[in-house]
Design an enzyme around this catalytic site. Sequence first.
Site, short mmCIF file in Angstrom:
data_model
loop_
_atom_site.label_atom_id
_atom_site.label_comp_id
_atom_site.label_asym_id
_atom_site.label_seq_id
_atom_site.Cartn_x
_atom_site.Cartn_y
_atom_site.Cartn_z
CB CYS A 356 54.26 34.46 -16.43
SG CYS A 356 53.33 33.66 -15.10
CG HIS A 447 49.90 35.90 -18.58
ND1 HIS A 447 50.01 34.90 -19.53
CD2 HIS A 447 50.44 35.36 -17.45
CE1 HIS A 447 50.56 33.82 -19.00
NE2 HIS A 447 50.83 34.08 -17.74
CD GLU A 449 49.68 36.79 -22.52
OE1 GLU A 449 49.53 35.67 -21.98
OE2 GLU A 449 50.46 37.65 -22.07
#
Length: 471
Positions: A356, A447, A449
Amino acid sequence: AKEEFKVGNLFEVVLSQTFVEPCPDRPSAVFKRLRKRNPSPYGFVINLGSSEYLVGASPEMFVRVEKDDKGWRCETCPISGTIRRGRDALEDAENIKTILSDKKEESELTMCTDVDRNDKSRICRAGSVSVIGRRQIEMYSRLIHTVDHVEGYLREGFDAMDAFLVHTWAVTVTGAPKPWAVQFVEKHEESPRNWYGGAVGMIGFDGGLNTGLTLRTVHIHRGVAKVRAGATLLFDSEPEAEEKETELKASAMRDAVLRPDAPQQPLDALQLAPTLNERILLVDHQDSFVHTLANYLRQTGASVTTLRFGFDEAEIARLTPTICVLSPGPGCPKDFNLSATIEMMLKHRVPLFGVCLGLQGIVEHFGGELGVLPYPQHGKPGQVRLCDDAGDIFEGLPREFQVGRYHSLFSVKAKHPKELRVTAETPDGVIMAVQHASLPIAAVQYHPESILTRTDLGLKMLVNALTSLRF
C-alpha cells in the site's frame, strides 16, 4: 413437475433420493462423529431392533408445544432455502448475501410458511398465528439455511397431539398444496420414504411436546447405511442445482458413515508448517495493520523485526535482514521520508517489498507521480486482475481475485516509472502491483493481510515475495 407448476396443480414439491454406503462401524460411532462434525438441534440414536437403527442430526423443528402465561403456544421453524458453506467467514457472508437476494429461495420459504400458518389456523385462536422470525440464517457444518419462525396459541379443546397431527406431513418435505404434492411424491418417487420426513421427539407429562423432523438421518441395517435427502422444486428450479442440493444435504451424513475420526493432533501441528528462514525487517509507518502483517510473515517461518520509520542505519548491520517490507500507513510517502528508507536498503543490498503506502513510496522514489482517487477505497473489497507478465510474486495465484483495499492515493499511469513493470490492475485500470525491471523490488497497492483478501492467497503472495526477491 414443470407442467404441474405451469397449470397450477402444484406450487412447489419436494422430491428426494437415497444414497447407499457400506457401514461396518457401530451406530454409536456414527452418531459421535455426527455430533462432533455436524452439531444440530435434534440428535438421536434409535435402536429399532433386528440390527436396524436410525442415527440423526436434524436441523429442523417440526412442532413444539409449551405452556406460557398466554396459553398453550404452538411453534414451528420451517426451513427452506439452502446454500453451501464458504471456506471462511468472509465467503459465508457472501453466500448469505447470495441466498437472501435469491427470489427463488425466497419463494420456497414463503410458500412453506403460508402453508404452515394455514395448518396452525385449524386449531389456533383467531389472530394468534404470526410469523415472529423471517428468513433467519442458520449455519451448519456444510450448509446455510434460511428459516422462518411461526407461532400460534391453541384454542380450547385442542392439545399438543392435535398440533402435531395438523402439521403432518411437514410442508418442507412435501410441498404445496400439500395433498396434491403428497400425491405427486407417491407417484414419482421410486422408493418408499419410510422414516424420511417423519418426526422424533418427546411428549411431556405436562402436556407439552417437542419434535424434530427426521432429516439428515442415517438408516443403518446389517452393515448398510442409507441417507435420504430432498430438494424443493419450483417452476424456476434448475435440475442440476436441485440435484447438487440433495448431495450437499446428504454429504455430512455420508462423511460420518465413511470417514473415521483422525487422531487428534497437538496444537503446534495444526499451525502453518514453517518453510522459510528469512530475516525480515518490517518498517512501521504508523499503520493499524502492521502487526497483522507481521503475523502473516511469521507464518511463513520467517523471523520478523518491526522498527518504526526513522530508525538508525546501524540497525541494518545489526539485524542483517534478508528482505525489508515497507508497511502500509496513513498520509503520503513524504510524511515518512520513505525515499530515504528505500535508498538505505538499496545501499545495503536489501530487497524490498512494499504494501500500500510502500508501493506509493517506491513509485515516488523512482520518479513516478501519485494521484487521488475520486472515491477513497477504505475497507472496500476490490477485484485484481493479473497482467500478462505478472512475475514471480503471483506464481500459483488465480488470474483474478478479490483483495482488501485501503487507499486514496494511486500511481498515475501517465507518470508511472518505466522501470516499474505493472503486474496487476483493477478492472478499471488502477495499478495494484508493480515489480522493478532489474532490482529485487516489488509492491502491492492492496492489503494481503486484510480479511477481504483470502488468507491462503495473501500468504501465498508473501511467500512468493520472500523467496523470489534476491540481489
